[in-house]
Design a protein around this motif. Structure first.
Motif, PDB file in Angstrom:
ATOM      1  N   GLN A  37       0.821  -1.201   0.000  1.00  0.00           N
ATOM      2  CA  GLN A  37       0.000   0.000   0.000  1.00  0.00           C
ATOM      3  C   GLN A  37       0.855   1.251   0.000  1.00  0.00           C
ATOM      4  OE1 GLN A  37      -3.126   0.463   2.719  1.00  0.00           O
ATOM      5  NE2 GLN A  37      -4.145  -1.453   2.220  1.00  0.00           N
ATOM      6  N   ASP A  38       0.271   2.320  -0.528  1.00  0.00           N
ATOM      7  CA  ASP A  38       0.916   3.622  -0.469  1.00  0.00           C
ATOM      8  C   ASP A  38       0.470   4.317   0.814  1.00  0.00           C
ATOM      9  OD1 ASP A  38       2.387   5.813  -1.156  1.00  0.00           O
ATOM     10  OD2 ASP A  38       0.904   6.640  -2.534  1.00  0.00           O
ATOM     11  N   VAL A  39       1.305   5.187   1.333  1.00  0.00           N
ATOM     12  CA  VAL A  39       0.948   5.976   2.505  1.00  0.00           C
ATOM     13  C   VAL A  39      -0.094   7.012   2.105  1.00  0.00           C
ATOM     14  CG1 VAL A  39       1.806   7.644   4.193  1.00  0.00           C
ATOM     15  CG2 VAL A  39       3.194   5.642   3.609  1.00  0.00           C
ATOM     16  N   HIS A  40      -1.195   7.083   2.861  1.00  0.00           N
ATOM     17  CA  HIS A  40      -2.243   8.060   2.587  1.00  0.00           C
ATOM     18  C   HIS A  40      -2.443   9.048   3.730  1.00  0.00           C
ATOM     19  CE1 HIS A  40      -3.492   6.200  -1.153  1.00  0.00           C
ATOM     20  NE2 HIS A  40      -3.517   5.024  -0.554  1.00  0.00           N
ATOM     21  N   TYR A  41      -1.706   8.850   4.818  1.00  0.00           N
ATOM     22  CA  TYR A  41      -1.783   9.750   5.971  1.00  0.00           C
ATOM     23  C   TYR A  41      -0.372  10.031   6.468  1.00  0.00           C
ATOM     24  CZ  TYR A  41      -6.689   8.223   6.254  1.00  0.00           C
ATOM     25  OH  TYR A  41      -7.996   7.927   5.959  1.00  0.00           O
ATOM     26  N   ARG A  42      -0.178  11.251   6.919  1.00  0.00           N
ATOM     27  CA  ARG A  42       1.068  11.613   7.604  1.00  0.00           C
ATOM     28  C   ARG A  42       0.660  12.289   8.903  1.00  0.00           C
ATOM     29  NH1 ARG A  42       6.480  14.869   6.365  1.00  0.00           N
ATOM     30  NH2 ARG A  42       7.890  13.095   6.243  1.00  0.00           N
ATOM     31  N   GLU A  43       1.005  11.647  10.029  1.00  0.00           N
ATOM     32  CA  GLU A  43       0.614  12.156  11.335  1.00  0.00           C
ATOM     33  C   GLU A  43       1.855  12.500  12.140  1.00  0.00           C
ATOM     34  OE1 GLU A  43      -2.603  11.228  14.860  1.00  0.00           O
ATOM     35  OE2 GLU A  43      -1.804   9.540  13.718  1.00  0.00           O
ATOM     36  N   TYR A  44       1.890  13.725  12.621  1.00  0.00           N
ATOM     37  CA  TYR A  44       3.024  14.245  13.388  1.00  0.00           C
ATOM     38  C   TYR A  44       2.626  14.253  14.868  1.00  0.00           C
ATOM     39  CZ  TYR A  44       3.998  16.210   8.709  1.00  0.00           C
ATOM     40  OH  TYR A  44       4.200  16.395   7.359  1.00  0.00           O
ATOM     41  N   LYS A  45       3.434  13.634  15.741  1.00  0.00           N
ATOM     42  CA  LYS A  45       3.057  13.475  17.143  1.00  0.00           C
ATOM     43  C   LYS A  45       4.178  13.929  18.077  1.00  0.00           C
ATOM     44  CE  LYS A  45       0.154   9.354  16.431  1.00  0.00           C
ATOM     45  NZ  LYS A  45      -0.033   7.951  16.872  1.00  0.00           N
ATOM     46  N   ILE A  46       3.800  14.672  19.120  1.00  0.00           N
ATOM     47  CA  ILE A  46       4.747  15.086  20.154  1.00  0.00           C
ATOM     48  C   ILE A  46       4.142  14.751  21.509  1.00  0.00           C
ATOM     49  CG2 ILE A  46       5.962  17.018  21.230  1.00  0.00           C
ATOM     50  CD1 ILE A  46       5.881  18.462  18.538  1.00  0.00           C
ATOM     51  N   LEU A  47       4.836  13.967  22.311  1.00  0.00           N
ATOM     52  CA  LEU A  47       4.385  13.701  23.671  1.00  0.00           C
ATOM     53  C   LEU A  47       4.531  14.967  24.512  1.00  0.00           C
ATOM     54  CD1 LEU A  47       5.856  10.171  24.541  1.00  0.00           C
ATOM     55  CD2 LEU A  47       3.568  10.746  23.712  1.00  0.00           C
ATOM     56  N   LEU A  48       3.586  15.151  25.437  1.00  0.00           N
ATOM     57  CA  LEU A  48       3.567  16.343  26.271  1.00  0.00           C
ATOM     58  C   LEU A  48       3.630  15.962  27.753  1.00  0.00           C
ATOM     59  CD1 LEU A  48       0.687  18.258  24.449  1.00  0.00           C
ATOM     60  CD2 LEU A  48       3.151  18.494  24.053  1.00  0.00           C
ATOM     61  N   ARG A  49       4.234  16.843  28.538  1.00  0.00           N
ATOM     62  CA  ARG A  49       4.360  16.595  29.975  1.00  0.00           C
ATOM     63  C   ARG A  49       2.976  16.622  30.626  1.00  0.00           C
ATOM     64  NH1 ARG A  49       9.572  17.161  31.919  1.00  0.00           N
ATOM     65  NH2 ARG A  49      11.088  18.055  30.450  1.00  0.00           N
ATOM     66  N   PRO A  50       2.610  15.576  31.344  1.00  0.00           N
ATOM     67  CA  PRO A  50       1.265  15.540  31.945  1.00  0.00           C
ATOM     68  C   PRO A  50       1.050  16.614  32.999  1.00  0.00           C
ATOM     69  CG  PRO A  50       2.625  13.731  32.759  1.00  0.00           C
ATOM     70  CD  PRO A  50       3.380  14.357  31.623  1.00  0.00           C
ATOM     71  N   GLU A  51       2.130  17.031  33.698  1.00  0.00           N
ATOM     72  CA  GLU A  51       1.963  18.031  34.748  1.00  0.00           C
ATOM     73  C   GLU A  51       1.560  19.400  34.201  1.00  0.00           C
ATOM     74  OE1 GLU A  51       6.496  17.643  34.007  1.00  0.00           O
ATOM     75  OE2 GLU A  51       4.739  16.324  34.128  1.00  0.00           O
ATOM     76  N   GLN A  52       1.721  19.599  32.892  1.00  0.00           N
ATOM     77  CA  GLN A  52       1.296  20.869  32.295  1.00  0.00           C
ATOM     78  C   GLN A  52      -0.231  21.006  32.259  1.00  0.00           C
ATOM     79  OE1 GLN A  52       2.786  23.528  31.522  1.00  0.00           O
ATOM     80  NE2 GLN A  52       4.905  23.147  30.918  1.00  0.00           N
ATOM     81  N   PHE A  53      -0.926  19.874  32.302  1.00  0.00           N
ATOM     82  CA  PHE A  53      -2.382  19.906  32.179  1.00  0.00           C
ATOM     83  C   PHE A  53      -3.024  19.834  33.564  1.00  0.00           C
ATOM     84  CE2 PHE A  53      -0.778  18.526  28.117  1.00  0.00           C
ATOM     85  CZ  PHE A  53      -1.571  19.209  27.206  1.00  0.00           C
ATOM     86  N   TYR A  54      -2.792  20.867  34.346  1.00  0.00           N
ATOM     87  CA  TYR A  54      -3.325  20.910  35.701  1.00  0.00           C
ATOM     88  C   TYR A  54      -4.688  21.604  35.758  1.00  0.00           C
ATOM     89  CZ  TYR A  54      -1.043  25.494  35.353  1.00  0.00           C
ATOM     90  OH  TYR A  54      -0.624  26.734  34.928  1.00  0.00           O
ATOM     91  N   ALA A  55      -5.156  22.138  34.634  1.00  0.00           N
ATOM     92  CA  ALA A  55      -6.464  22.789  34.565  1.00  0.00           C
ATOM     93  C   ALA A  55      -6.955  22.715  33.126  1.00  0.00           C
ATOM     94  CB  ALA A  55      -6.364  24.248  35.022  1.00  0.00           C
ATOM     95  N   PRO A  56      -8.293  22.722  32.913  1.00  0.00           N
ATOM     96  CA  PRO A  56      -8.831  22.647  31.544  1.00  0.00           C
ATOM     97  C   PRO A  56      -8.295  23.727  30.617  1.00  0.00           C
ATOM     98  CG  PRO A  56     -10.575  22.293  33.151  1.00  0.00           C
ATOM     99  CD  PRO A  56      -9.360  22.711  33.928  1.00  0.00           C
ATOM    100  N   LYS A  57      -8.028  24.912  31.174  1.00  0.00           N
ATOM    101  CA  LYS A  57      -7.572  26.033  30.350  1.00  0.00           C
ATOM    102  C   LYS A  57      -6.217  25.768  29.703  1.00  0.00           C
ATOM    103  CE  LYS A  57      -6.830  31.046  30.554  1.00  0.00           C
ATOM    104  NZ  LYS A  57      -5.465  30.998  29.983  1.00  0.00           N
TER     105      LYS A  57
END
Length: 278
Positions: free
Chosen positions: A2-22
């Protein structure tokens, strides 16, 4: 192959940064600043920070034979207003840095229903250094079904997904929840990026939490482009997307979590170290 039909770029993020919905909005604001600095077009969606809730479960043998052989077996349940939908998403993935090996894997299942097979290139940071990139190829089969039972043996799973017959197992090993962990995924779809020449990508920001302990495990920023043919991607647009991906790491390093993938994080929470090429 198969040929590639998607290119997805991913970066893991520090969980402690998400201490509030904002914090979803705060990070998106930083990304918009970086994008404009790089000459990337940015559009913010209506209801960009509506938080979608999902339960994510990974299944494997007690010795993680699927994962050791580059397979991932995942069940995801979507929630609406706090209630689970009657249908579940079952994903079977084969991931490898070897494009030809991943492409040659026949992921079609022996079943009828809503089935989608995708072959994508995942662009990831280096495991131990920010500001650079590497490729991992993912051949996926997504099945939507109201009846998803994952307590059988490898032999039963392979009867539905023949690609798994290549797993080095006696076929009698039972499938069970990986590390007895249920993941709660909170995701927003903040907008999309325009890299020019028709090359656009939808963005997501997510945080994974351990449902039992309510501890945050890891976050992820991703943006994905879909196209008919890989060779149709304009060279300048491709280069700009990669430059932005690297800049999102170097210009906001306080958000970046070094590591491999979200799946690897879940597997790594057990008592045994799992060797894998992710």
């Amino acid at each position: 192959m198969q040929d590639v039909h998607y290119r997805e770029y991913k970066i893991l993020l520090r969980p402690e940064q998400f201490y509030a919905p904002k914090r979803f909005e705060d990070y998106w604001s930083e990304l918009k600043t970086i994008a404009k600095k790089m000459g990337v077009g940015v559009t913010t969606n209506d209801n960009a920070f509506f938080r979608q809730v999902r339960e994510v479960l990974f299944y494997d043998t007690p010795d993680f034979e699927l994962y050791k052989n580059s397979f991932i077996l995942r069940k995801r349940t979507f929630y609406d207003n706090g209630w689970p939908r009657p249908e579940h998403e079952l994903a079977v993935k084969f991931r490898s840095p070897d494009k030809e090996r991943a492409a040659a894997m026949d992921m079609a299942p022996r079943m009828v229903g809503a089935v989608e097979v995708k072959f994508k290139e995942e662009i990831l940071p280096l495991k131990d250094k920010i500001g650079e990139m590497r490729s991992l190829y993912s051949h996926n089969c997504i099945v939507i079904s109201p009846n998803v039972i994952l307590s059988q043996g490898v032999k039963d799973i392979a009867s539905v997904f023949p690609a798994m017959a290549s797993v080095d197992s006696d076929g009698d090993s039972q499938i069970d929840l990986v590390n007895n962990m249920a993941v709660e995924e909170i995701q927003v779809d903040p907008g999309h990026f325009d890299f020019g020449h028709g090359f656009e990508a939808k963005a997501t920001i997510a945080i994974w939490r351990n449902r039992a302990s309510e501890n945050s495990l890891v976050g992820e920023f991703a943006f994905q482009a879909k196209f008919h043919h890989y060779d149709d991607i304009h060279a300048k647009a491709k280069k700009l997307s990669e430059d932005f991906f690297c800049a999102a790491q170097t210009l906001a390093p306080e958000w970046v979590q070094l590591g491999t993938t979200k799946t690897a994080m879940v597997y790594g929470f057990g008592d045994r170290k799992v060797e894998h090429n992710e």
